[in-house]
Structures are given as structure tokens and as C-alpha cells.
Write a protein that holds these residues in place. Structure first.
Motif, PDB file in Angstrom:
ATOM      1  N   PRO A 111     -34.789   2.772 -20.327  1.00 41.05           N
ATOM      2  CA  PRO A 111     -34.678   3.862 -21.296  1.00 41.05           C
ATOM      3  C   PRO A 111     -35.945   4.133 -22.101  1.00 41.05           C
ATOM      4  N   CYS A 112     -36.907   3.224 -22.056  1.00 39.39           N
ATOM      5  CA  CYS A 112     -38.035   3.415 -22.968  1.00 39.39           C
ATOM      6  C   CYS A 112     -39.336   2.862 -22.401  1.00 39.39           C
ATOM      7  N   SER A 114     -42.879   2.645 -24.057  1.00 40.10           N
ATOM      8  CA  SER A 114     -43.621   2.921 -25.295  1.00 40.10           C
ATOM      9  C   SER A 114     -45.081   2.584 -25.094  1.00 40.10           C
ATOM     10  N   ALA A 119     -44.862  -2.214 -29.475  1.00 40.58           N
ATOM     11  CA  ALA A 119     -43.621  -1.589 -29.941  1.00 40.58           C
ATOM     12  C   ALA A 119     -42.424  -1.974 -29.086  1.00 40.58           C
ATOM     13  N   PRO A 122     -39.570  -5.153 -30.400  1.00 45.06           N
ATOM     14  CA  PRO A 122     -38.445  -4.902 -31.319  1.00 45.06           C
ATOM     15  C   PRO A 122     -37.343  -4.045 -30.704  1.00 45.06           C
ATOM     16  N   ILE A 123     -37.726  -3.110 -29.854  1.00 47.28           N
ATOM     17  CA  ILE A 123     -36.714  -2.260 -29.219  1.00 47.28           C
ATOM     18  C   ILE A 123     -35.912  -3.084 -28.207  1.00 47.28           C
ATOM     19  N   VAL A 125     -35.300  -6.184 -28.484  1.00 47.96           N
ATOM     20  CA  VAL A 125     -34.390  -6.977 -29.318  1.00 47.96           C
ATOM     21  C   VAL A 125     -33.115  -6.179 -29.597  1.00 47.96           C
ATOM     22  N   GLY A 126     -33.270  -4.921 -29.917  1.00 52.51           N
ATOM     23  CA  GLY A 126     -32.102  -4.070 -30.190  1.00 52.51           C
ATOM     24  C   GLY A 126     -31.241  -3.874 -28.959  1.00 52.51           C
ATOM     25  N   ARG A 127     -31.901  -3.676 -27.816  1.00 56.12           N
ATOM     26  CA  ARG A 127     -31.160  -3.455 -26.562  1.00 56.12           C
ATOM     27  C   ARG A 127     -30.394  -4.724 -26.183  1.00 56.12           C
ATOM     28  N   PHE A 129     -29.535  -7.088 -28.272  1.00 59.25           N
ATOM     29  CA  PHE A 129     -28.499  -7.284 -29.294  1.00 59.25           C
ATOM     30  C   PHE A 129     -27.220  -6.543 -28.883  1.00 59.25           C
ATOM     31  N   ALA A 130     -27.392  -5.324 -28.381  1.00 57.03           N
ATOM     32  CA  ALA A 130     -26.214  -4.541 -27.975  1.00 57.03           C
ATOM     33  C   ALA A 130     -25.481  -5.242 -26.825  1.00 57.03           C
ATOM     34  N   SER A 153     -45.427  -6.879 -34.727  1.00 54.74           N
ATOM     35  CA  SER A 153     -44.094  -6.543 -34.212  1.00 54.74           C
ATOM     36  C   SER A 153     -43.691  -7.484 -33.073  1.00 54.74           C
ATOM     37  N   GLU A 156     -42.472 -10.679 -34.874  1.00 56.07           N
ATOM     38  CA  GLU A 156     -41.174 -10.452 -35.530  1.00 56.07           C
ATOM     39  C   GLU A 156     -40.052 -10.442 -34.492  1.00 56.07           C
ATOM     40  N   ALA A 157     -40.329  -9.790 -33.366  1.00 52.63           N
ATOM     41  CA  ALA A 157     -39.287  -9.639 -32.344  1.00 52.63           C
ATOM     42  C   ALA A 157     -38.974 -10.979 -31.680  1.00 52.63           C
ATOM     43  N   LEU A 160     -36.885 -13.101 -34.086  1.00 51.60           N
ATOM     44  CA  LEU A 160     -35.495 -12.660 -34.235  1.00 51.60           C
ATOM     45  C   LEU A 160     -34.705 -12.926 -32.947  1.00 51.60           C
TER      46      LEU A 160
ATOM     47  N   GLY B  67     -36.621  -1.781 -35.189  1.00 54.60           N
ATOM     48  CA  GLY B  67     -36.573  -1.799 -33.727  1.00 54.60           C
ATOM     49  C   GLY B  67     -35.190  -2.179 -33.230  1.00 54.60           C
ATOM     50  N   LEU B  68     -34.555  -3.102 -33.930  1.00 51.96           N
ATOM     51  CA  LEU B  68     -33.171  -3.473 -33.618  1.00 51.96           C
ATOM     52  C   LEU B  68     -32.295  -2.226 -33.623  1.00 51.96           C
ATOM     53  N   GLY B  71     -33.212   0.115 -30.476  1.00 58.62           N
ATOM     54  CA  GLY B  71     -32.718  -0.394 -29.192  1.00 58.62           C
ATOM     55  C   GLY B  71     -31.202  -0.391 -29.129  1.00 58.62           C
ATOM     56  N   ALA B  72     -30.566  -0.826 -30.209  1.00 60.35           N
ATOM     57  CA  ALA B  72     -29.100  -0.891 -30.207  1.00 60.35           C
ATOM     58  C   ALA B  72     -28.493   0.512 -30.154  1.00 60.35           C
ATOM     59  N   GLU B  74     -29.816   3.140 -28.721  1.00 57.58           N
ATOM     60  CA  GLU B  74     -29.960   3.668 -27.355  1.00 57.58           C
ATOM     61  C   GLU B  74     -28.823   3.166 -26.472  1.00 57.58           C
ATOM     62  N   LEU B  77     -24.588   1.663 -29.663  1.00 52.09           N
ATOM     63  CA  LEU B  77     -24.073   1.159 -30.942  1.00 52.09           C
ATOM     64  C   LEU B  77     -24.522   2.108 -32.058  1.00 52.09           C
ATOM     65  N   ASP B  94     -43.486   2.470 -37.736  1.00 54.86           N
ATOM     66  CA  ASP B  94     -43.737   2.744 -36.310  1.00 54.86           C
ATOM     67  C   ASP B  94     -42.426   2.930 -35.566  1.00 54.86           C
ATOM     68  N   MET B  95     -41.473   2.066 -35.858  1.00 54.94           N
ATOM     69  CA  MET B  95     -40.188   2.152 -35.168  1.00 54.94           C
ATOM     70  C   MET B  95     -39.433   3.438 -35.546  1.00 54.94           C
TER      71      MET B  95
END
Lengths: 320, 325
Positions: A111-112, A114, A119, A122-123, A125-127, A129-130, A153, A156-157, A160, B67-68, B71-72, B74, B77, B94-95
Motif C-alpha cells: 500500500p505504500c 515512501s 518514513a 513507523p507506517i 508499525v501501524g500496518r 499493529f492492525a 523515525s 522510534e519504530a 515500539l 506513523g502508527l 499504517g493502521a 490504511e 482501523l 512528516d507522518m
């Protein structure tokens, strides 16, 4: 471990496809007015993307960066829609909005892309996390270069991801250069993988020009992530044959160094391994090469024949 | 109608949306714990109600928090993440700016990013400029972000609920001084549409366009001027992006006079955008030059008399209004 024949042939196919796709781009981007914007290639380091993605499952997700072509092709991107997007055509995977630098294919789990260095983590990490939040079987892989590991970043990622035991693999594609900087000019550590210790996650160094090593390492990290044991940092040592971008005259890369790494060509290596194991006949190899050539030529024809977007389409996909 | 503070109203919005939709989760530094587990603050009690799966106290890592969310979101969530103080927006920017705001467009519309970034804002508590610096104009300048900055408890609840349900990224600025300001708040399903300004006080003689905590300053000035027979109309933007241009133009066409009031600094502040909309589309209605009342172009100072000097007050607004009558 013995890698199954089908997997070996699949990796060889994607190595050859990535190489030919980018060789074509190298030539095309020199023709005035043909391809807009920057041209940033992964030529010489394809084994990282191919080996990693070959170890993934369809439900897995990749978050990639500006050197994305091998990652995306191996994940299943149609070369036609990639090429059309790189040309800036309406039939491209993002309707001409992204160009080569931001290719986004959520339909194949990519999906991304960057191009902001650092960058991706962190994204990712979110993906991841889901995936954990919904207890899904898939995992996330994030590709970064060695330069990205100097960004806050990134750290940090990783912290986490480790803290929350997220199902993610961070892959550092260490091609020896961050822009025009050699590794020793941007960090004092020899192995980027050593950074993993700071986050109490495994850090693994692998020969990034050997798709088979990357693949087996990726399988282990994937199993770990999927079992809820958390992230892994994999450093793949490789080399960028081309400059940072195609306009870069590579004055800072010694000619002997480039030649030495060209001798370690990841495509040739895989081809030799496949041949040595008797997994493909000379005839079938020729047929595979021909198929790859057809895919690339069809992609170029599709892109050439496709229309540009109408200017007003710039206002589509806008909500605020 | 029950009286709630804005902090309690926001808490109610979060609680209702989390109850309604399991894909909504909260993350941020100290969310729901420690000093934030105060019944007057938005995330109080949520950890107890919803557990650590859905209320995530994070390390001090603004880029990772934002960023969390990207990503989440997308993945489908609905993250609601918190940036502890407005100046820390820079660490997450940036995010928010390069990713939350741009990725839907870059995907050609394939992906959506239903996320909310709550940012605690405002001056007035003596912490100085690295904790107080209203940056709503920065957010508004980034295409791809919806920008909300409520002034009342009821609007805060209704807009936060709408923001959480919105399929696109929303930056939601909460003034911390307003957390303790009570107002009537409808119970249960109360949604305020994003992108609608609200006439908080109808008037004849002059329009004051404002948002967030400055609404109170506008009311104070309006009451004072009412005693002199000057009738002030107060338009609360509530949402900066998308901007309710029609409401601004309708009010200015009625009164013929405009003062824009915000707490943020002057140069490049959002008052300039409001002014430009009026000059382009309602210049012929203006009976006098428009005016801006804003914070001065300085960092927010810490010492009480200096900070009071920074924050625009009713006296400055009254003076500006008198100047164009």
C-alpha cells in the motif's frame, strides 16, 4: 534447508524480470520527454527484494521505498500498470498521481512506497499493529536503505515494534551508499544489524546478493513474527550498481568497486545455482528469458499506447 | 441538557465511538493514565473501560505514534492518536503532512486513511512557547488534512464523533484551557457536520469570525459593545478545512464589516485566508477595511504578564471593532 524447485524458479523469474524491467527504464529515461521526474533503480540489489518477498504469503504486507521495483514485481505487481504509472499515464496503478517514486498497490499488499527516507518504519508499525489488533495471520515487511537507519523515525519504530512484539520484519538493504555518502561516512558501526540489540530484537546479517540466503533468513523471521515473538532486523549486504538516481554520475563510486560487485551479480548467481542443481534445462531457461522479455516489452507498449490523464483529473481523489 | 466541560464532552465522544466501533483505538503519550486519568480530561477512565488492547500508552515517540495511525488506518482501523502539546506537531509532522495527507491521493484513490490526530493546544497555562504554539494554519496549508478547532463542549463532542467516522485524516485541535469550561452537551448521538461554521451570536453591525478559545473573547467584547448599541455577529468557524466560505460571505454581506480573531500569531495566520476569501468575493459589501486581531509575531512567553500580553483580549477586539465603525 533445501529450497523447493518451484520457489527457486520463481525467484529466478523475478530476478530476471526486475533486472530487465530496470534495464529498459535505464534506456527509456534517457530519451527526452519519455519518462517524467527522477529515475531511481535497484539494479544489482534485486536479490534482497526477490528473496524477501518470495518468503511471504499473499496476506503479508510490504512497505517499500524509492528503490521499489523488485519488491513490487515480486509481490505480484502487473508490469504493465507499473510501467504506465512510471510513464505518468492514466492507466498506471495510481492514475498518474504517484510516478515511479510513490507506487501504491494496496490490492497486492503493497500500500505504500515512501520516498521520505526513514518514513517506512513507523507506517509498517501501524500496518503490523492492525494485523496484531485483529489477530490476522499476515505480517508486515518494511524495506529501508542504510541511510534510513540514521533517521529518528527508524529508531522510534523499532523500539515500539519490539515493545509491542509486532509482527514485522525490518529489512535494511545496505547498498553501501546513502546518497553520495559511504557507510563509514554516516555511521561508525560496521553492521547495521547491530542496531537491533538496542531494541532487544534479533539482528541478522545476510549476503544480500544471494537470493537463497535472503529467502531462508526471511522464512525464519516471518515464522518468528507470525508466532507473536516480535520483529527482526535483517541487514542484507549488497551494492548499488547505478547512482543514487540516473542523473548521478557516480563520481564517488570507485570503478573497481563497481566491477567487483558486478562480478557478484545476483541474477547470474541464481541462474548458475538453478542450472548447477539441474532444476531447469537450457531450453526452458531460454523460454523463461523470452517470457520475461515479452512481459517487459508488453509493459512498455501498454505504457506508450496509454493516454495521459486529462489535466482536470488532478482534482480527482481530493476530499479536503 | 446536561452541563459538561469540554474535557468531559470529548471523553463522552471517545467512549461512545469506541463502544460503537471496535476498530476505533487510542494511542499516545500517557493516554488514559497518570495525570491524564483526571475526570476533567478527555481520556480519563478509558483504559479501565476498554483495556490495554484499545487504549495504548506509547513511548515518547511522536513520529511512531503518527506513523502508527497512518499504517493502521490504511489497514482499515480507525486510530485516534494524541499529540500531547501543539508544538510537538513538528515531531509528528512528516507522518501527518507527507503521509496521512498525501497517501490517498498518491494511491489514485485506492486507499483511505480514517484517522484522527488530537492535538492539545493553546496558551494560558504559563508553560511557554515549546508547549504553547497554535499551528492550525500549518495544518490548514497542507492539502489532504481536515482541520477542526472547536470552541464549545457540545461542538467538541459532535465534531470529534464526526471526525472519528470520517474516512479521511482529521487534525483536531483541542484548547486545553477549554477542557475546564462547562456548557450544555446533548446526550448520546450528537453529530456536528465537518465543514459547517456556526453563528454563535447574530448581530447587525459587524462580523467577528473566530474559533476555539477566542470565542469567549468575542462574546466578552460583544456584550460590552451591546451596551453602546453596537450589535456584533459572532461566526465560529469550528472547521478550518473544509472552510465554510458561504457562511463567512453571508455574514459579511449582512453586516458589511469584518474582524477576524485568533490566538495564533499574525503572519501567515488563518485570518489572512478568511480575509482573502472576503476580499475576493464580497469586497463590494465591505463598508470599511477589514481587521485582524491576533497574537503578536513572537513565541508565547512564560511569565504571566508577558503571556497575558500575548493572548488577544476583549479590549483589543473592542478597539478593532470601533476602528471600523
Amino acid at each position: 534447508m533445501t529450497i523447493p524447485k518451484d520457489k527457486m524458479l520463481e525467484m529466478l523469474h523475478f530476478l530476471m524480470l526486475s533486472r530487465r524491467f530496470e534495464e529498459a527504464l535505464t534506456d527509456l529515461c534517457r530519451i527526452e520527454g519519455k519518462i517524467p521526474g527522477m529515475m531511481i533503480l535497484c539494479t544489482g540489489q534485486e536479490a534482497v527484494g526477490v528473496g524477501m518477498v518470495a518468503a511471504l504469503r499473499p496476506e503479508d504486507v510490504i512497505i517499500t521505498n524509492h528503490r521499489s521495483h523488485a519488491h513490487l514485481l515480486t509481490k505480484g505487481a502487473d508490469p504493465k500498470v507499473l510501467m504506465a504509472e512510471i510513464y505518468g499515464k492514466r492507466t498506471g496503478c495510481n492514475k498518474g498521481k504517484s510516478g515511479t517514486l510513490h507506487l501504491a498497490l494496496p490490492e497486492i499488499g503493497a500500500p505504500c512506497t515512501s520516498t521520505v527516507v526513514g518514513a517506512g518504519p513507523p507506517i509498517a508499525v501501524g500496518r503490523a499493529f492492525a494485523q496484531q489488533y485483529r489477530n490476522e495471520p499476515g505480517i508486515t515487511v518494511c524495506f529501508v536503505g542504510d541511510g534510513a537507519t540514521g533517521e529518528g523515525s527508524f529508531h522510534e519504530a523499532l523500539n515500539l515494534a519490539s515493545l509491542w512484539r509486532l509482527p514485522v520484519i525490518f529489512v535494511c538493504e545496505n547498498n553501501r551508499y546513502a546518497g553520495a555518502q559511504r557507510q563509514e561516512e554516516h555511521t561508525r558501526i560496521e553492521n547495521i544489524a547491530d542496531r537491533a540489540a538496542g531494541y532487544r530484537m534479533p539482528g541478522v546479517v545476510v549476503d544480500g546478493n544471494d537470493a537463497m540466503s535472503v529467502y531462508t533468513t526471511a522464512l525464519d523471521a516471518r515464522a518468528r513474527a507470525a508466532a507473536g515473538e516480535g520483529p527482526t532486523l535483517i541487514e542484507c549486504k549488497t551494492y548499488r550498481w547505478r547512482g543514487h538516481g540516473e542523473s548521478d554520475p557516480q563520481l564517488y563510486q570507485p570503478k573497481e568497486e563497481i566491477a567487483a560487485w558486478r562480478a557478484l551479480c545476483p541474477v547470474a548467481r541464481m541462474r548458475d545455482a538453478v542450472r548447477a542443481r539441474g532444476l531447469i534445462s537450457a531450453e526452458d531457461l531460454k523460454a523463461m528469458e523470452a517470457r520475461v522479455e515479452t512481459l517487459v516489452q508488453e509493459a512498455i507498449r501498454f505504457a506508450e499506447e496509454s493516454p495521459y490523464p486529462e489535466p482536470h483529473e488532478a482534482l480527482e481523489d481530493v476530499y479536503a | 441538557m446536561p452541563q459538561l466541560t469540554m474535557g468531559q464532552a470529548l471523553n463522552q465522544a471517545l467512549k461512545e465511538e469506541m463502544t460503537r466501533d471496535d476498530t476505533v483505538f487510542l494511542a499516545g503519550e500517557g493516554v488514559g493514565v497518570s495525570i491524564h486519568d483526571n475526570p476533567m480530561l478527555p481520556t480519563a477512565g478509558l483504559l479501565k473501560d476498554f483495556g490495554p488492547r484499545r487504549v495504548r500508552d506509547t513511548p515518547v515517540s511522536e513520529a511512531a505514534i503518527a506513523g502508527l495511525a497512518v499504517g493502521a488506518a490504511e489497514a482499515g482501523l480507525k486510530p485516534v492518536v494524541e499529540i500531547m502539546f501543539n508544538p510537538f506537531f513538528t515531531l509528528a509532522s512528516d507522518m501527518i503532512v507527507n503521509h496521512a495527507a498525501k497517501l490517498r491521493y498518491l494511491s489514485g484513490g485506492k486507499s483511505t486513511f480514517p484517522l484522527v490526530v488530537r492535538i492539545k493546544s493553546g496558551a494560558g497555562f504559563g508553560a511557554g512557547c515549546q508547549h504553547s504554539h497554535n499551528l492550525e494554519a500549518w495544518a490548514a496549508h497542507c492539502p489532504g488534512l481536515k482541520v477542526i478547532m472547536p470552541a464549545t463542549a457540545a461542538d467538541a463532542k459532535g465534531l470529534l464523533k464526526s471526525a472519528i467516522r470520517d474516512p479521511n485524516p482529521v487534525v483536531f485541535f483541542e484548547d486545553m484551557m477549554l477542557y475546564f469550561a462547562p456548557g450544555p452537551v446533548p446526550e448520546g448521538e450528537h453529530l456536528v457536520p465537518i465543514g459547517q461554521a456556526d453563528v454563535k451570536r447574530p448581530g447587525r453591525d459587524v462580523t467577528v469570525v473566530t474559533w476555539s478559545r477566542m470565542l469567549g473573547v468575542a462574546f466578552k467584547a460583544a456584550e460590552q459593545l451591546a451596551g453602546e448599541g453596537i450589535d456584533v455577529e459572532i461566526l465560529d468557524l469550528r472547521t478550518l478545512v473544509p472552510l465554510d466560505r458561504a457562511a463567512i460571505l453571508a455574514s459579511v454581506r449582512k453586516t458589511g464589516r469584518l474582524v477576524v480573531l485568533h490566538e495564533a500569531t499574525r503572519t501567515g495566520g488563518f485570518a489572512g485566508e478568511v480575509a482573502a476569501v472576503v476580499m475576493e468575493q464580497a469586497f463590494e459589501s465591505l463598508k470599511a477595511p477589514l481587521r485582524r486581531v491576533t497574537g503578536p509575531d513572537i513565541p508565547v512567553p512564560a511569565s504571566p504578564p508577558l503571556e497575558r500580553f500575548y493572548i488577544p483580549d476583549a479590549e483589543q477586539l473592542v478597539k478593532a471593532i470601533r476602528g471600523i465603525l
